[in-house]
Design an enzyme around this catalytic site. Structure first.
Site, PDB file in Angstrom:
ATOM      1  CB  SER A  49      60.446 -92.759 -26.187  1.00  0.00           C
ATOM      2  OG  SER A  49      61.827 -92.738 -26.148  1.00  0.00           O
ATOM      3  CB  SER A  57      61.882 -99.688 -38.383  1.00  0.00           C
ATOM      4  OG  SER A  57      61.261 -99.075 -37.283  1.00  0.00           O
ATOM      5  NE  ARG A  76      64.973 -97.730 -37.573  1.00  0.00           N
ATOM      6  CZ  ARG A  76      64.338 -96.576 -37.758  1.00  0.00           C
ATOM      7  NH1 ARG A  76      64.776 -95.716 -38.665  1.00  0.00           N
ATOM      8  NH2 ARG A  76      63.268 -96.268 -37.056  1.00  0.00           N
TER       9      ARG A  76
HETATM   10  C1  16G Z   1      62.676 -98.579 -29.283  1.00  0.00           C
HETATM   11  C2  16G Z   1      63.471 -99.389 -28.300  1.00  0.00           C
HETATM   12  C3  16G Z   1      64.963 -99.194 -28.517  1.00  0.00           C
HETATM   13  C4  16G Z   1      65.336 -99.526 -29.939  1.00  0.00           C
HETATM   14  C5  16G Z   1      64.471 -98.767 -30.907  1.00  0.00           C
HETATM   15  C6  16G Z   1      64.685 -99.298 -32.300  1.00  0.00           C
HETATM   16  C7  16G Z   1      62.975 -99.880 -25.958  1.00  0.00           C
HETATM   17  C8  16G Z   1      62.624 -99.322 -24.612  1.00  0.00           C
HETATM   18  N1  16G Z   1      63.142 -98.988 -26.928  1.00  0.00           N
HETATM   19  O1  16G Z   1      62.878 -97.213 -29.084  1.00  0.00           O
HETATM   20  O2  16G Z   1      65.641-100.043 -27.636  1.00  0.00           O
HETATM   21  O3  16G Z   1      66.677 -99.214 -30.186  1.00  0.00           O
HETATM   22  O4  16G Z   1      63.096 -98.953 -30.582  1.00  0.00           O
HETATM   23  O5  16G Z   1      63.823 -98.686 -33.184  1.00  0.00           O
HETATM   24  O6  16G Z   1      63.069-101.078 -26.145  1.00  0.00           O
HETATM   25  P1  16G Z   1      63.640 -99.237 -34.657  1.00  0.00           P
HETATM   26  O7  16G Z   1      63.193-100.681 -34.561  1.00  0.00           O
HETATM   27  O8  16G Z   1      62.655 -98.331 -35.271  1.00  0.00           O
HETATM   28  O9  16G Z   1      64.982 -99.135 -35.321  1.00  0.00           O
HETATM   29 MG    MG Z   2      63.051 -93.330 -24.487  1.00  0.00          MG
END
Ligand code: 16G
Ligand code: MG
Length: 571
Positions: free
Chosen positions: A92, A535, A542
């Site tokens: 991503s 996270s 976070r």
């Molecule tokens: C991933 C998730 C996204 C979420 C992010 C949070 C999918 C396809 N992608 O990119 O939805 O907002 O993680 O990241 O589910 P974090 O847990 O590091 O804050």
């Molecule tokens: Mg993505």
């Protein structure tokens, strides 16, 4: 099938001892996995977790993981009567040297969460023997039958990362090491394209990439034709493709569309690096222009995709902008625009339309002003844990469920029953009447917007057609409500799992006492709101804070970050 004699001696004797006790897995199957897993030894000292959205790490560490996810995908397909499963190789918005792998269930949604612990176990199995033992136990528990009624089918997609092809080969070998299973390389795709194709395939529909494009083009055109009076000169949209797959696919799509004028920058062909100073994640977090944009673009309608095109944000550079600041229209603003349009169509349908359960799903990150806006519209709003799979699940509870994360992940789900009601009404109402047009718009939206997962390409087309329908510029759209100033910070701590939150992530249950301390800080600020969460993708805690001025939001975020450090220690 792999002859036993081709196995190393040690493995072969292990195989014989193991196979005596096996019922569900035949010797040849065990031999196949043992042999192929020798090709992909697990790197030392790596502990991987399926996390919020699949495994992600430096690409050089991932071959064994991707190979093992290939095995898991075949088993998942076998478990579900040989339905097609998707395996996507992408990291991503991560840097270009990273990569990742995630699985699409046959519905087109994310891998069932019940299988995530198995994914974690096999990804971390330290030897081929341990891997085989784990698989054997799982196959027995899940009553998966290998090799009798045909094999599994797994479609493999990848984004534009240079490591993608090599990892795809590892996935193929993993898939095929489950006897009878087939791997189909469907090429370079956006993540949502693969999810869409898997969903279509399992519904017995046309499921190639061209079918995906044709579907978008037809439904977009249908919505354009249903615009009562086109009040807006079509102005140019400038797209930041994050130097990834999304911009390249948009170039293809643009060739089929006559009612969209889009200039595409950061396609990755002009020397730009994937996600470096570009893309939706960068623009949303930093609130500054991506590379390739500048003062010559003041006032233009601009959009950004992330590296695998499942996130979309819009922005413009205000005339009074100092430096490189942008006015951001994030996932919350996109959600509000979609909600307004759908509500308008339901109102046109009248009393019957008003019975539709239209709901909105957000996360704790949603700007408080957006939540107030959709509530004032009379919509039901529910909150879900961060991560698409959690929002998607809640959105399915509605007739029409709109979900978005502020970071630009989101879509609109239509229930099967509501959709067939709409299709029936298309026949009842006389063609050309307001009600007929309204139901036709809703049916077209359900075709345009990806029903499997949030999709930047289809989301962009829907935003564009709604703006044309409303006769709105990007600035006018931005006036729907004014975002409360907010700030996000991350804190590195020795153990982020020490933070445990409520299911909606709005309050911390652990460490004990921290929530009271956060609440005491929040009270000091007008419109203050703040929360902490571990996270799911990085080793950090976070912090999010919101308040009536930017200074206050910054100050609240900093004091909450200090609390995190004092309760958890800093690393
Ligand atoms: C991933 C998730 C996204 C979420 C992010 C949070 C999918 C396809 N992608 O990119 O939805 O907002 O993680 O990241 O589910 P974090 O847990 O590091 O804050
Ligand atoms: Mg993505």
């Amino acid at each position: 099938m792999l002859p036993l004699c081709s196995l190393p001696k040690k493995a072969s004797s292990f195989l014989h001892s193991l196979s005596l006790s096996l019922s569900a897995m035949e010797e040849t199957q065990i031999a196949s996995i043992l042999k192929s897993s020798e090709l992909y030894p697990i790197p030392q000292s790596v502990k991987l977790s399926y996390g919020t959205a699949g495994f992600r790490a430096d690409a050089s560490l991932l071959e064994s993981t991707v190979y093992r996810v290939g095995i898991l995908s075949s088993l998942r397909s076998l478990k579900l009567k040989s339905s097609t499963v998707g395996l996507m190789i992408t990291a991503s918005h991560n840097k270009v040297s990273d990569n990742g792998v995630k699985v699409s269930d046959p519905s087109g949604g994310m891998l069932s969460q019940e299988w995530e612990p198995f994914a974690d176990q096999i990804a971390n199995a330290s030897s081929p023997r341990e891997l085989v033992s784990l698989i054997k136990d799982f196959v027995e528990k899940e009553e998966i039958v290998i090799g009798e009624k045909g094999g599994g089918e797994v479609w493999l997609g990848r984004d534009t990362r240079p490591s993608g092809e090599r990892l795809l080969r590892a996935a193929e070998i993993g898939v095929r090491s489950v006897l009878g299973s087939v791997a189909v390389d469907v090429g370079v795709l956006t993540t949502p394209q693969l999810h869409w194709m898997v969903r279509a395939k399992n519904k017995g529909l046309n499921a190639t990439e061209s079918d995906y494009f044709e579907n978008l083009v037809t439904s977009f055109k249908c919505l354009i034709d249903l615009i009562p009076i086109n009040k807006l000169e079509i102005s140019t949209l400038v797209l930041d493709g994050a130097n990834g797959v999304g911009g390249q696919k948009m170039e293809v799509l643009r060739g089929y569309l006559s009612n969209l004028d889009v200039e595409i920058r950061n396609t990755g062909r002009d020397g730009g690096v994937l996600n470096e100073g570009v893309g939706a994640d960068f623009v949303q977090k930093e609130k500054v222009v991506p590379l390739g944009f500048g003062s010559e673009d003041v006032g233009m309608r601009c959009a950004s995709f992330d590296g695998d095109a499942d996130r979309l944000v819009y922005f413009y550079i205000p005339s009074e902008s100092c430096g490189d600041k942008v006015e951001l229209l994030d996932g919350d603003k996109i959600l509000s625009l979609f909600a307004l349009f759908i509500k308008e169509q339901l109102n046109i349908i009248g009393d019957e339309g008003k019975q539709c359960r239209l709901g909105v799903v957000q996360t704790a990150y949603a700007n408080g002003a957006s939540t107030d806006y959709v509530k004032e519209m009379g919509l039901e709003v529910v909150f879900a844990k961060t991560g698409v799979k959690h929002l998607h699940e809640r959105a399915e509870e509605f007739d029409v469920g709109i979900y978005f994360e502020a970071n630009g992940h989101g879509t609109i789900l239509f229930s099967e029953s509501f959709l067939s009601w709409l299709v029936g009404k298309q026949k009842d109402y006389s063609e050309g009447s307001d009600k007929h047009n309204a139901v036709s718009r809703l049916v077209a939206v359900s075709n345009l917007i990806n029903q499997a997962v949030g999709d930047a390409l289809s989301g962009l087309l829907l935003v564009e057609v709604i703006l044309q329908h409303m006769g709105w510029s990007v600035q006018k759209w931005n006036e729907l409500y004014k975002d409360l100033p907010s700030r996000q910070v991350k804190v590195e701590v020795p153990d982020r799992t020490a933070v445990v939150t409520t299911s909606e992530e709005t309050e911390a249950l652990k460490p004990l006492g921290i929530q009271d301390a956060i609440n005491a800080e929040i009270k000091k600020y007008q419109h203050g709101r703040a929360f902490i969460r571990p996270s799911g993708t990085e080793d950090v805690v976070r912090v999010y804070a919101e308040a009536s001025t930017q200074e206050d939001a910054d100050s609240l975020a900093n004091s909450v970050a200090q609390l995190v450090k004092s309760f958890l220690g800093s690393s």
